[in-house]
Scaffold this active site. Structure first.
Site, short mmCIF file in Angstrom:
data_model
loop_
_atom_site.label_atom_id
_atom_site.label_comp_id
_atom_site.label_asym_id
_atom_site.label_seq_id
_atom_site.Cartn_x
_atom_site.Cartn_y
_atom_site.Cartn_z
N GLU A 113 0.84 -1.21 0.00
CA GLU A 113 0.00 0.00 0.00
C GLU A 113 0.87 1.26 0.00
O GLU A 113 0.59 2.23 -0.69
CB GLU A 113 -0.94 -0.03 1.21
CG GLU A 113 -1.95 -1.16 1.09
CD GLU A 113 -2.83 -1.29 2.33
OE1 GLU A 113 -2.32 -1.77 3.36
OE2 GLU A 113 -4.01 -0.91 2.26
N GLU A 133 -4.39 -9.02 3.84
CA GLU A 133 -5.05 -8.60 5.09
C GLU A 133 -6.26 -9.45 5.44
O GLU A 133 -6.55 -9.69 6.62
CB GLU A 133 -5.50 -7.14 4.99
CG GLU A 133 -4.37 -6.12 5.20
CD GLU A 133 -3.66 -5.76 3.91
OE1 GLU A 133 -3.77 -6.53 2.93
OE2 GLU A 133 -2.98 -4.73 3.88
#
Ligand SMILES: C[C@H](O)CC(=O)SCCNC(=O)CCNC(=O)[C@H](O)C(C)(C)COP(=O)(O)OP(=O)(O)OC[C@H]1O[C@@H](n2cnc3c(N)ncnc32)[C@H](O)[C@@H]1OP(=O)(O)O
Length: 722
Positions: A113, A133
């Site tokens: 990210e 995640e």
């Protein structure tokens, strides 16, 4: 306090900002703060024209620090509507000087990210890139739900997030996630030039969040999201993070990237906390399992296992051979006659073809795997193998004679493993003098698919042999759990009450299809009766006999399986069991089994006053699962496992216990030892010894100590850091 982030400004005007947090450069709140400070400095220094962001020590970043999940975090930062983590990425993306990410090793979760907020990404070959995640019960929370679809397209981004599977940098380049793949030596030089080229407008200055070109039309993107929603409803019904992730993506697609970030922040709040706690526990439990005192911490080096002999080409042997050849380990498959050998090889081919059909492997991989498989009918090849895995039927005399023979035909260093699921290893090795190299390699069916490998040691098995087998296990993508020798070992021993409890309930008058349905609703993908059908009645009967000889005082002797066999039923094998099985359609409950059940109930005669008992759905699930927890308590008390969390991993990977419940013991502690103990006590008084609470459980319940707390002698601490 020492700093985790450094900045070096070169004479070319490029500031290299490097963060360091071994072993995987996980991002902490402190690193996030320090990175922000470095950005402020870089913006303020006139000599800085552009920035290269990189991680120390060959790994860009393994994501946000999982240890800090659930801990208090500040919000605010540069933009009070976003979280600190999101606003760091926005700071990078919106800065007046461009940043290029120089990525080595891996960029996962928050790491990727961070990189996606940069204006270009340069990676070395074979870097793992992914947003895993969801496996931790959360959604990407640093803008991943918005930037990944904008870089690789909605469909690919959803696939990466929902499966949590990383891609390699080479694929990332094809998809547009990575701008260039270069060697390790060139990485920083290329990244510096790239950053300057952007600053001086020779290369485009791209902010991922503002892109829309890869998203497709609104209608297309919504359609892709809808299909993914339906699939997630089927495949991850108890994992709210899957739908939450889709919500965040959809928000961004419909209302723009910034709105998507706000939604992402809203959905990273503790709505999915229980799932997240359980899955984080599972993450650390899997890491703890590979730490074996006196084996992995005494400086031993694993020996290279190049060639393995598998004895027996049945269901287990062919599955084991498939797993080995798929990982480039040469296999000699031995059978007793040409017909069985042919059958074994055909089963291996079928395993490979089915993986090919599901797109899991390529045709080249199939050909390569088959080229390193040899079928034999005698032991002449065994002189050259490093490991033998015996996978014949559960017969003590047969196994004893095989091991006696192996001692003569194999080299002295060859490891002698058995895939027995229940028989005591000391009995198998009784007729040999090789006890130090005899070990259990208990695979779970189908062996080329199920991820658990139970490695069983006796007090004589050498540490080197255990380490070697652990290494082979990891090489063939299994998770090895080390357990001590006892009847049934850790997993079958712990779970024998699972089927038994189900049989008791049926004989108390509960409908068997209701039991299967409730167990599935609990999260185990297949109910106990369907499991019995699929595993085959023969295996169950053989294992039941061995288990009964050791634990007869708490076994329920159900007449049902034998009655089914007398009726010509053999489960999935002949298409007729509790369910009927037809190619191409789902198993159907078979009502014609009900009269057989009635007969069995009469024979067992355990219904109080001859009347069916009335139980709630919750009681039914608990009467199946609590006896399993009870046996797990005995397994822990006897030191069969190193730590409670090993049983969590083993239950999830070997018995498909739902990962979102954290594993058997984690779940049991969430229910509470007191409730489990008092329920078992009540049922043991009503229905007999099968439910009798163990001493360990009783003590824990009475003292209010969680089951996962290590005993003073046998277990090392679970590594759960919650
Ligand atoms: C805001 C964001 O969206 C939220 C996030 O980023 S959540 C985190 C997302 N990242 C992940 O899920 C990656 C998790 N880690 C992994 O998959 C693997 O550890 C890996 C691929 C990075 C490395 O694998 P491998 O080389 O086999 O080493 P492995 O034994 O797993 O890990 C090495 C050590 O790093 C630790 N570790 C790995 N990733 C970590 C992380 N993100 N946080 C904290 N510790 C981590 C492990 O616990 C282990 O510690 P130990 O040695 O004390 O047991």
């Amino acid at each position: 306090m020492s700093s985790n982030v450094s900045m070096e400004i070169g004479s070319d005007g490029v500031a290299v900002i490097k963060f360091s947090n071994p072993p995987v450069n996980a991002l902490s709140f402190k690193i996030i703060e320090e990175l922000k400070e470095k950005y402020v400095e870089a913006m303020n220094r006139n000599e800085v024209k552009a920035i290269v962001l990189t991680g120390e020590g060959g790994r860009f970043c393994g994501g946000f620090d999982i240890n800090s999940f659930g801990k208090e975090k500040k919000t605010g930062g540069d933009d009070s509507k976003l979280s600190d983590e999101q606003s760091l990425v926005n700071t990078i993306e919106e800065a007046k000087k461009p940043t290029v990410a120089a990525i080595e090793g891996l960029a996962l979760g928050g790491g990727l990210e961070l990189a996606m907020g940069c204006h270009a990404r340069i990676a070395t070959p074979k870097v793992q890139l992914g947003l895993p995640e969801l496996t931790l019960g959360i959604i990407p929370g640093m803008g991943g739900t918005q930037r990944l679809p904008r870089l690789v397209g909605t469909s690919k981004a959803l696939e990466m997030m929902l499966t949590s599977r990383p891609i390699m940098s080479e694929d990332g380049k094809k998809l547009g996630l990575i701008d260039a793949v270069v060697s390790k030596e060139e990485l920083l030089t290329v990244a510096r030039h790239w950053a300057l080229d952007i600053a001086e407008r020779r290369k485009p200055w791209i902010s991922s969040l503002l892109r829309t070109d890869k998203l497709g039309s609104l209608a297309e993107a919504r359609q892709v999201i809808q299909v993914a929603r339906e699939q997630a409803t089927r495949t991850a019904p108890n994992m709210p993070q899957h739908q939450a992730c889709l919500d965040a993506v959809e928000e961004g697609v419909v209302f723009g990237g910034y709105s998507g970030l706000l939604k992402e922040k809203e959905l990273t709040s503790p709505t999915v906390l229980y799932t997240s706690k359980s899955l984080v526990h599972f993450f650390f439990a899997q890491r703890a399992i590979s730490k074996v005192p006196n084996v992995t911490d005494v400086g031993l080096k694993p020996r290279h296992i190049k060639k393995v002999a598998v004895i027996g080409g049945g269901l287990m042997g062919s599955g084991i051979a498939t797993a080995l050849i798929l990982s480039n380990i040469f296999v000699v498959l031995k059978e007793i006659n040409p017909m069985y050998l042919q059958k074994g090889i055909k089963a291996i081919e079928a395993n490979l073809r089915s993986l090919l059909a599901r797109g899991k492997i390529t045709e080249d991989k199939v050909m390569n795997a088959l080229s390193i498989l040899t079928g034999v009918l005698d032991y002449s090849e065994f002189r050259h193998v490093d490991l033998v895995i015996e996978a014949v039927i559960e017969s003590v005399p047969l196994k004893q004679s095989i091991f006696h023979e192996l001692e003569k035909v194999c080299s002295q260093n060859c490891i002698l493993a058995t895939n027995t699921s229940t028989i005591d290893l000391n009995i198998i090795g009784e007729k040999t003098t090789s006890q130090d190299r005899i070990v259990g390699a208990h695979f779970f069916s189908p062996a080329h698919v199920m991820p658990l490998l139970e490695i069983v040691r006796t007090d004589k098995t050498s540490a080197q042999v255990i380490l070697d087998l652990m290494t082979v296990g990891k090489a063939i993508k299994k998770v090895p759990v080390i357990v001590e020798n006892c009847t049934g070992f850790a997993v079958n021993r712990t779970f024998f009450p699972y089927g038994q409890g189900a049989h008791i309930l049926v004989h108390l008058g509960v409908d068997l299809f209701r039991i299967d349905r409730l167990v599935k609703e609990f999260g185990i993908p297949i109910g106990p009766f369907q499991l019995q059908d699929v595993a085959g009645y023969g295996i169950g009967i053989a294992a039941g006999k061995v288990l009964a000889s050791a634990f007869g005082d708490r076994m329920f002797k159900s007449p049902l399986t034998e009655l089914l066999m007398k009726d010509g039923r053999n489960g999935k094998l002949n298409g007729k069991g509790y369910y009927t099985y037809e190619k191409g359609s789902r198993p159907k409950p078979d009502p014609t089994v009900l009269p057989i059940i009635e007969k069995s109930r009469k024979l067992a005669n355990i219904m109080p006053s001859g009347k069916p008992v009335s139980l709630t759905d919750q009681e039914i699930v608990e009467m199946i699962m609590f006896p399993v927890v009870n046996e797990a308590c005995r397994v822990m008390e006897e030191g069969i496992v190193l730590r409670a969390s090993d049983l969590d991993v083993a239950s999830i990977l070997g018995m498909s216990f739902p990962s979102y419940r954290g594993g058997l013991i984690f779940w049991a502690d969430s229910v509470g030892a007191t409730h489990i103990y008092s329920s078992l006590k009540k049922w043991s008084e009503a229905y007999g010894n099968f439910f009798r609470p163990s001493k360990f459980l009783e003590e824990r319940a009475k003292k209010g100590i969680p089951l996962s707390v290590p005993t003073s002698t046998s277990q090392t601490g679970s590594k759960s850091r919650l």
